[in-house]
Design a protein around this motif. Structure first.
Motif, short mmCIF file in Angstrom:
data_model
loop_
_atom_site.label_atom_id
_atom_site.label_comp_id
_atom_site.label_asym_id
_atom_site.label_seq_id
_atom_site.Cartn_x
_atom_site.Cartn_y
_atom_site.Cartn_z
N ASN A 26 -0.65 -4.50 24.81
CA ASN A 26 -0.33 -4.36 26.26
C ASN A 26 -1.52 -5.36 26.75
O ASN A 26 -2.28 -5.07 27.01
CB ASN A 26 -0.47 -3.08 26.53
N TRP A 27 -0.76 -6.59 27.41
CA TRP A 27 -1.69 -7.47 27.90
C TRP A 27 -2.32 -7.26 29.09
O TRP A 27 -3.49 -7.38 29.22
CB TRP A 27 -0.70 -8.66 28.24
N LYS A 28 -1.68 -6.26 30.17
CA LYS A 28 -2.44 -5.79 31.27
C LYS A 28 -3.58 -4.84 30.64
O LYS A 28 -4.63 -5.09 31.34
CB LYS A 28 -1.43 -4.95 32.06
N LYS A 29 -3.53 -3.82 29.95
CA LYS A 29 -4.47 -3.18 29.55
C LYS A 29 -5.50 -3.99 28.70
O LYS A 29 -6.83 -3.80 28.64
CB LYS A 29 -3.97 -2.09 28.38
N LYS A 63 -1.41 -16.90 28.37
CA LYS A 63 -2.09 -15.77 28.30
C LYS A 63 -3.75 -16.12 28.05
O LYS A 63 -4.56 -15.48 28.67
CB LYS A 63 -1.70 -14.69 27.30
N LEU A 64 -4.04 -17.24 27.02
CA LEU A 64 -5.27 -17.71 26.87
C LEU A 64 -5.89 -18.20 28.18
O LEU A 64 -7.04 -18.05 28.59
CB LEU A 64 -5.12 -18.52 25.74
N LYS A 65 -4.93 -19.02 28.98
CA LYS A 65 -5.47 -19.55 30.28
C LYS A 65 -5.86 -18.58 31.22
O LYS A 65 -6.65 -18.57 32.04
CB LYS A 65 -4.59 -20.51 30.91
N GLU A 66 -4.78 -17.48 31.34
CA GLU A 66 -4.94 -16.46 32.27
C GLU A 66 -6.45 -15.59 32.05
O GLU A 66 -7.13 -15.36 32.77
CB GLU A 66 -3.82 -15.46 32.28
N LEU A 67 -6.60 -15.30 30.87
CA LEU A 67 -7.61 -14.48 30.48
C LEU A 67 -8.93 -15.20 30.72
O LEU A 67 -9.94 -14.83 31.32
CB LEU A 67 -7.79 -14.43 28.91
#
Length: 399
Positions: free
Chosen positions: A217-220, A254-258
């Motif tokens: 769960n990416w948000k969590k 997602k890697l860039k977002e994190l």
């Protein structure tokens, strides 16, 4: 060493609670001297050094919790009547004298002492020079509490020793030592192991990992990573290394977002060669030894892995054996990770910041042990005893 009754020990703790409340301002003044002398070159250590109203309230709460806990001494572990006629009873018993070596945190002076004392041990406190005024003030209050109950001050001793004096003391202590707990980084641990002549229980070193499984769960995941990394950088349960499965859908996005979220939160990000292909602007990890390091600062490493087994191998090679977490919605991945990762605490979909005696239901803790003997994880009141066999006979001889 004389076994004290639970009533006497609790009376001393009650007296110490009173002393802390009555001498609140005195303690703040002592801490102010330490803070003014500190150069702030180590922000994490400075944060641990601070005493304020909240910290004092926490000290009092720790004392109250330990007072309420069951006395861990002389509890029966096993009771057997053997065919030989012997009766064998195994009971819990105090270690004797415990020495704790730690830096910067005056609240440890309260918590370590109350735990050692209620478990009927003497404690020798070797705090860092940066907290000398705070620790002296706290130990003086403990001495008043002991004297109020007609007990000798030697139960609780503060050692004001420099490095060379500490080395000499470890090699040839002025009184018998039964256990030493070095609570700090790798240099401190190695120093104590090199020079001590008694049992050493390793604690305090973090270097914690979090692995993001391909099913999560990416948000969590973002929420947990932020909490683990930024909530309290000076804690040994803070996050240092993030491993991401490159099979995550849209892993590059997602890697860039994190990375962006971490940087916006003030975290300095370093990346491995695989992650560098996506995060071209981030500094590359040039020396693999950095994977062994505990940062205690707003800094973390991000690396890419191909699978759960690869993440497990990397964690078991580099981590401090403290805490590791997996973010996944896959029960099979979770089971494999939690069974195979060799850490004192392993987490599923939760922050490593919960590796704490109070948070894990243990109560006040002496330290977080990363050793496997005699105990692993939070060292609470029940863990500060050893055992002793009582064997009852009637003139028995062995044939």
């Amino acid at each position: 060493m004389e076994l004290l009754s639970t009533e006497i020990k609790n009376n001393v703790i009650t007296s110490m609670i009173f002393q802390l409340k009555e001498n609140h301002d005195l303690l703040l003044e002592a801490n102010k001297k330490d803070l003014e002398a500190f150069k702030k070159e180590d922000q994490a250590m400075y944060d641990r050094l601070i005493i304020n109203d909240k910290k004092i309230a926490g000290m009092i709460l720790a004392l109250e919790e330990v007072k309420a806990q069951e006395d861990p001494v002389s509890k029966i572990i096993n009771n057997k009547n053997l065919e030989s006629g012997l009766k064998v009873v195994n009971k819990t018993a105090p270690f004797g004298t415990i020495m704790i070596i730690y830096e910067s945190r005056p609240d440890v002076t309260v918590e370590a002492t109350v735990l050692a004392f209620k478990a009927n041990n003497k404690i020798l406190l070797k705090g860092g020079k940066e907290a000398i005024h705070s620790n002296t003030a706290i130990v003086n209050l403990w001495h008043k509490a002991l004297e109020d109950n007609n007990l000798d001050k030697s139960y609780i001793q503060l050692l004001n020793l420099n490095r060379n004096e500490t080395q000499a003391f470890l090699k040839k202590p002025t009184e018998p030592l039964d256990l030493i707990v070095p609570r700090g980084g790798e240099r401190l641990i190695q120093f104590v192991k090199e020079h001590a002549k008694c049992a050493v229980l390793v604690s305090g070193r973090g270097n914690n990992f979090l692995y993001v499984d391909k099913n999560n769960n990416w948000k969590k995941t973002i929420q947990v990573i932020l909490n683990a990394k930024t909530d309290k950088i000076s804690a040994c349960n803070a996050l240092d290394k993030i491993l991401i499965d490159k099979n995550i859908p849209d892993y590059q996005v997602k890697l860039k977002e994190l990375t962006s979220i971490l940087k916006d939160s003030g975290v300095h990000v370093l990346v491995d060669e695989k992650a560098k292909k996506v995060l071209a602007e981030e500094p590359l990890i040039e020396d693999s030894s950095i994977w062994y390091q505990e940062f205690l600062e707003m800094k973390c490493c991000i690396g890419l892995v191909d699978s759960v087994p690869q993440a497990i191998r990397k964690i078991n090679k580099y981590s401090g054996g403290h805490s590791a977490s997996i973010m996944t919605t896959d029960d099979t991945s979770a089971k494999l990770f939690m069974e195979q990762v060799d850490c004192a605490a392993v987490y599923l979909n939760a922050s490593t910041r919960f590796t704490d005696g109070g948070q894990m239901g243990v109560g006040a803790e002496l330290a977080i042990s990363t050793d496997k003997l005699h105990h692993r994880g939070p060292l609470g009141l029940k863990e500060l005893v050893t055992n002793k066999y009582y064997v009852f006979g009637e003139g028995h001889v062995r044939s």
